[in-house]
Design an enzyme around this catalytic site. Structure first.
Site, mmCIF file in Angstrom:
data_model
loop_
_atom_site.group_PDB
_atom_site.id
_atom_site.type_symbol
_atom_site.label_atom_id
_atom_site.label_comp_id
_atom_site.label_asym_id
_atom_site.label_seq_id
_atom_site.Cartn_x
_atom_site.Cartn_y
_atom_site.Cartn_z
ATOM 1 N N LYS A 1 39.988 -18.088 82.880
ATOM 2 C CA LYS A 1 40.318 -17.436 81.615
ATOM 3 C C LYS A 1 41.642 -16.683 81.685
ATOM 4 O O LYS A 1 42.140 -16.368 82.763
ATOM 5 C CB LYS A 1 39.174 -16.493 81.210
ATOM 6 C CG LYS A 1 37.816 -17.226 81.145
ATOM 7 C CD LYS A 1 36.699 -16.329 80.720
ATOM 8 C CE LYS A 1 35.381 -17.090 80.706
ATOM 9 N NZ LYS A 1 34.869 -17.350 82.065
ATOM 10 N N ASN B 1 20.273 -14.376 77.591
ATOM 11 C CA ASN B 1 20.606 -13.148 76.856
ATOM 12 C C ASN B 1 20.611 -11.913 77.756
ATOM 13 O O ASN B 1 19.917 -10.922 77.508
ATOM 14 C CB ASN B 1 19.652 -12.926 75.687
ATOM 15 C CG ASN B 1 20.037 -13.712 74.444
ATOM 16 O OD1 ASN B 1 19.403 -14.718 74.141
ATOM 17 N ND2 ASN B 1 21.066 -13.273 73.733
ATOM 18 N N ASP C 1 32.392 -22.087 85.981
ATOM 19 C CA ASP C 1 33.235 -21.228 85.145
ATOM 20 C C ASP C 1 33.454 -19.894 85.851
ATOM 21 O O ASP C 1 32.526 -19.304 86.405
ATOM 22 C CB ASP C 1 32.567 -20.966 83.797
ATOM 23 C CG ASP C 1 33.349 -19.941 82.981
ATOM 24 O OD1 ASP C 1 34.451 -20.285 82.510
ATOM 25 O OD2 ASP C 1 32.876 -18.798 82.855
ATOM 26 N N TYR D 1 36.005 -11.086 86.447
ATOM 27 C CA TYR D 1 34.765 -11.004 87.210
ATOM 28 C C TYR D 1 35.055 -10.475 88.620
ATOM 29 O O TYR D 1 35.597 -11.187 89.470
ATOM 30 C CB TYR D 1 34.083 -12.364 87.292
ATOM 31 C CG TYR D 1 33.781 -12.994 85.956
ATOM 32 C CD1 TYR D 1 33.653 -12.232 84.790
ATOM 33 C CD2 TYR D 1 33.615 -14.375 85.838
ATOM 34 C CE1 TYR D 1 33.377 -12.815 83.568
ATOM 35 C CE2 TYR D 1 33.335 -14.963 84.623
ATOM 36 C CZ TYR D 1 33.229 -14.184 83.487
ATOM 37 O OH TYR D 1 32.960 -14.774 82.275
ATOM 38 N N GLY E 1 19.324 -11.424 80.488
ATOM 39 C CA GLY E 1 18.132 -11.216 81.298
ATOM 40 C C GLY E 1 16.853 -11.010 80.523
ATOM 41 O O GLY E 1 15.762 -11.159 81.073
ATOM 42 N N ILE E 2 16.937 -10.677 79.236
ATOM 43 C CA ILE E 2 15.704 -10.375 78.507
ATOM 44 C C ILE E 2 14.824 -11.613 78.329
ATOM 45 O O ILE E 2 13.603 -11.508 78.210
ATOM 46 C CB ILE E 2 15.995 -9.710 77.144
ATOM 47 C CG1 ILE E 2 14.713 -9.049 76.610
ATOM 48 C CG2 ILE E 2 16.584 -10.711 76.155
ATOM 49 C CD1 ILE E 2 14.929 -8.082 75.490
#
Length: 336
Positions: free
Chosen positions: A85, A238, A54, A59, A240-241
């Site tokens: 996109k 999420n 994707d 980006y 990186g958390i």
């Protein structure tokens, strides 16, 4: 080479590997990543058996599409599925003013939002040129919603998409230019709203159906199951958390989120399971989820995380999470 299960995208004939590759990070908007290192990430995923990639114009303001196209161009076109996109057009950036959100600009462009028929058609043509590829499989409307635009501005964008842009998407699908259409966002409400006026094959939902958050089980996921719409889970860690970092939703995690993650981590530790392994495997237990697409920062990081995807996880870990109120009561969990 590992063999990854493939799952159908909506009611289409497309099938994607359950592990895909997200390329937001390799666009180098947040951390510097060279063109060679970006292509190496795609190659590492390919070597591991990943066959769904994707990307998006946003980006790296074009950089990620260039890198993805260069990495995939010589590979068997029938072997992989590509999504990109629409919703943002890239215009030449003639000044050197830094981005207000601190993003880096590897390429000299700035973003103009356009969810209209003409804007979407232009965006697809531009993506073909950046990718240097002749086919795009899945087309997502990118970052529409209150989270991105605010309530008043988003109402205008949704009106344009509903009355104009959706016609372009439907036409592109009907004529076979793309095989599937959908929306790629960080919030669920806009997807529920869009289901009132469109027939969507897949939604790319980033960060909202994870080991940390399962609110879509109350409304969105049942609706998708009824309508035959697949979910691709972006940001399964999420931001990186869930991988040991302190970021959530692209910023430092608030205290309540960090505390919840700490509780989840303690349960995982009690079962000798790395937290990222549980996080990567959890979303795929739901029948509407066809793929999870983490966005590694390097080929080395991808290879380090690869064993986590197939690591055995005891059923007792999931039951302990549920008993401690850390999993939604109706959340399906992976089989042991």
């Amino acid at each position: 080479m590992p063999h990854f299960e493939k799952r159908q995208v909506g009611r289409t004939k497309l099938q994607v590997t359950v592990l895909g590759l997200g390329t937001a990070t390799m666009g180098a908007s947040r951390i510097p990543i060279s063109r060679q290192d970006g292509e190496a990430i795609v190659q590492a995923a390919w070597d591991a058996g990943v066959r769904y990639v994707d990307t998006a114009p946003f980006y790296g303001v074009g950089a990620a599409e260039h890198r993805v196209g260069d990495a995939l161009r010589e590979k068997d076109r029938n072997a992989w599925v590509l999504s990109t996109k629409v919703g943002r057009l890239l215009k030449p950036k003639t000044d050197t003013t830094p981005s207000p959100d601190g993003r880096l600009s590897p390429m000299p462009f700035q973003v103009v939002y356009d969810y209209s028929y003409d804007g979407i058609m232009r965006s697809v043509d531009d993506s073909y040129q950046r990718l240097g590829l002749a086919r795009i499989d899945i087309l997502y409307v990118h970052d529409i919603g209150v989270y991105q635009h605010g309530e008043a501005e988003n109402a205008k964008h949704m009106k344009v998409l509903r009355e104009s842009g959706y016609k372009a998407l439907d036409e592109l699908r009907r004529t076979g230019t793309v095989s599937a259409i959908g929306i790629g966002v960080n919030e669920k409400q806009v997807l529920l709203d869009a289901m009132e006026f469109g027939d969507w094959d897949a939604f790319l939902l980033a960060g909202r159906y994870t080991l940390l958050e399962q609110a879509p089980l109350d409304d969105l996921l049942p609706r998708c199951q009824e309508r035959g719409t697949s979910i691709v889970v972006g940001g399964p860690l999420n931001s990186g958390i869930l991988a040991g970092r302190d970021t959530w939703n692209y910023a430092k995690a608030p205290a309540d989120v960090a505390a919840r993650v700490e509780k989840i981590a303690r349960v995982c530790e009690a079962h000798n399971v790395p937290l990222p392994a549980a996080a990567l495997q959890f979303p795929l237990a739901h029948p509407v989820v066809c793929s999870v697409i983490p966005g590694p920062r390097s080929a080395a990081e991808f290879n380090e995380n690869l064993p986590l995807f197939s690591m055995p996880i005891p059923a007792s870990l999931w039951s302990d999470l549920r008993n401690e109120g850390l999993l939604h009561p109706n959340a399906p969990v992976p089989a042991a």
